[in-house]
Design a protein around this motif. Structure first.
Motif, PDB file in Angstrom:
ATOM      1  N   TYR A 234      49.048 -32.389  86.224  1.00 32.47           N
ATOM      2  CA  TYR A 234      47.600 -32.582  86.318  1.00 32.47           C
ATOM      3  C   TYR A 234      46.921 -31.224  86.426  1.00 32.47           C
ATOM      4  O   TYR A 234      46.272 -30.893  87.408  1.00 32.47           O
ATOM      5  N   ASP A 278      46.213 -36.505  83.142  1.00 36.73           N
ATOM      6  CA  ASP A 278      44.933 -37.186  83.005  1.00 36.73           C
ATOM      7  C   ASP A 278      44.825 -37.874  81.649  1.00 36.73           C
ATOM      8  O   ASP A 278      44.370 -39.025  81.547  1.00 36.73           O
ATOM      9  N   LEU A 316      40.041 -34.939  88.985  1.00 37.46           N
ATOM     10  CA  LEU A 316      41.405 -34.780  88.476  1.00 37.46           C
ATOM     11  C   LEU A 316      42.441 -35.075  89.561  1.00 37.46           C
ATOM     12  O   LEU A 316      43.399 -35.836  89.335  1.00 37.46           O
ATOM     13  N   ASN A 319      42.637 -38.685  90.475  1.00 36.59           N
ATOM     14  CA  ASN A 319      43.434 -39.413  89.483  1.00 36.59           C
ATOM     15  C   ASN A 319      44.927 -39.221  89.722  1.00 36.59           C
ATOM     16  O   ASN A 319      45.714 -40.166  89.624  1.00 36.59           O
TER      17      ASN A 319
END
Length: 407
Positions: A234, A278, A316, A319
């Motif tokens: 990520y 992502d 981000l 997530n």
């Protein structure tokens, strides 16, 4: 490990230290403008020609640590693909370009074809004879590599036969990174790897990060029938970790016989795949959560962003943490499951990149010990190279026959 230690007690310390000093001095001269092209132009572009371990390691590090704006553009010409060649050459000026030809044996066909094409491009731009020495250097374990390419011996930066290609970014193969980032950053990169080396050798098993990762993957592969390892970084800077790790683990562990030549009846490691975490949520994330296979998943992210856009980082990381929960929460009726490991870095700085890559190296060699295979050979790769040369000779012969028939 000998490529990244700073202790005089380490194996090969004197030869490694001497070559590292040469690399640092050369990179310094290029960066400060002391080393210039044959017409006096400052170097603004570097083309690294190499494939496999001669490309994916330095490309991974450069992608992770490169600044938003760089004084020197670094290009990686790996595949023997004319489209890639054309795109790179069209963005460079020959008079201000340095070419690094990297090949352990200096017999890799793709590298030689690409090197000849770039050499021809230099020729077309008036760079011939002794002038080439200002625009081309070679990195190889073959002591005659410079001579083969018609260059003076001082244009050769060496590594050694005891260095596996996929473990070589810490030495001369890292030259494009060293030129692009500078000595201080590259040294921090090495220091981080050295710290992980010491940890892997001294930490108890239950606190030993690479040992824990190796034991988890061994159980996943041999006992739990997990199908593959999916790596989800990520952070844009970590995207190249996936192809780097593919080569590291799959070339090292993709063996069907043990070190004594006996057939192996169980899995040796897992297929490695993945991509930006992502983006994966909107592509193959559905398959990971509700598909009909069991998957091992490594989710990686830094705790400090590498940019000033706070909303982006907040979204981000939210997530990433949410996916860690979602991917291990399978529908109740399913007998499939995911095994997830979250790896967080305090910051994505050179020292941490070095430690992360060394972590996966040690995990891989520890797995090789558990599976009783040689992590440092690649007979399947060598066989493919042999077949390719034979097929190419046949193609050339057929074309000559067709030309003669036409005449």
């Amino acid at each position: 490990m000998s490529l990244r230690v700073f202790s005089p007690k380490a194996p090969h310390f004197e030869e490694v230290s001497a070559e590292r000093s040469r690399l640092y001095e050369f990179a310094r001269r290029v960066r400060c403008g002391e080393w210039r092209g044959c017409r006096g132009h400052r170097i603004k572009s570097v083309i690294n020609i190499g494939i496999g371990g001669s490309a994916v390691g330095p490309q991974c590090v450069w992608h992770a640590l490169r600044p938003a704006v760089s004084d020197i553009d670094i290009h990686f010409l790996s595949a023997v693909d004319g489209v890639l060649l054309e795109r790179i050459l069209s963005s460079c000026e020959a008079k201000s370009t340095l070419v690094i030809v990297s090949s352990k044996s200096f017999t890799t066909r793709e590298t030689n074809v690409n090197a000849d094409a770039v050499d021809q491009w230099l020729l077309e731009n008036g760079i011939v004879g002794a002038d080439r020495a200002k625009h081309i250097v070679v990195v190889s374990a073959n002591p005659k590599a410079a001579e083969i390419f018609g260059l003076p011996e001082e244009n050769l930066f060496k590594f050694w036969n005891w260095v596996g290609g996929r473990f070589s970014v810490w030495g001369a193969i890292g030259l494009p990174v060293l030129i692009g980032l500078g000595e201080e950053i590259f040294t921090e990169f090495l220091r981080g790897a050295e710290e992980m080396d010491r940890h892997s050798l001294s930490a108890p098993v239950l606190e030993n990060l690479p040992a824990l990762l190796a034991l988890l993957e061994y159980r996943n592969a041999v006992e739990l029938d997990v199908g593959s390892l999916c790596v989800l970084p990520y952070d844009e800077r970590l995207n190249m970790i996936v192809p780097w790790l593919q080569q590291l683990e799959m070339e090292s562990l993709g063996k069907s016989s043990d070190i004594d030549g006996k057939p192996i009846t169980h899995r040796t490691g897992l297929p490695v795949w993945g991509g930006n975490g992502d983006e994966a949520q909107h592509s193959f994330g559905q398959w990971l959560r509700e598909g009909t296979g069991s998957t091992a998943i490594d989710v990686i992210w830094p705790e400090i962003p590498g940019h000033r856009f706070a909303p982006h980082y907040r979204c981000l990381v939210s997530n990433a943490k949410a996916q860690c929960e979602a991917l291990v929460t399978r529908p109740c009726a399913s007998d499939k499951f995911n095994v997830l490991t979250a790896l967080t870095l305090d910051a994505l700085v050179p020292r941490r990149i070095g430690a992360l890559m060394a972590l996966y190296e040690h995990k891989t060699t520890m797995l090789a010990t558990l599976f009783d295979v040689n992590a440092f050979d690649q007979p399947g790769v060598e066989y493919g190279k042999k077949l390719s040369r034979e097929v190419e000779r046949e193609v050339v012969s057929e074309r000559r026959h067709e030309e003669c028939s036409a005449v």
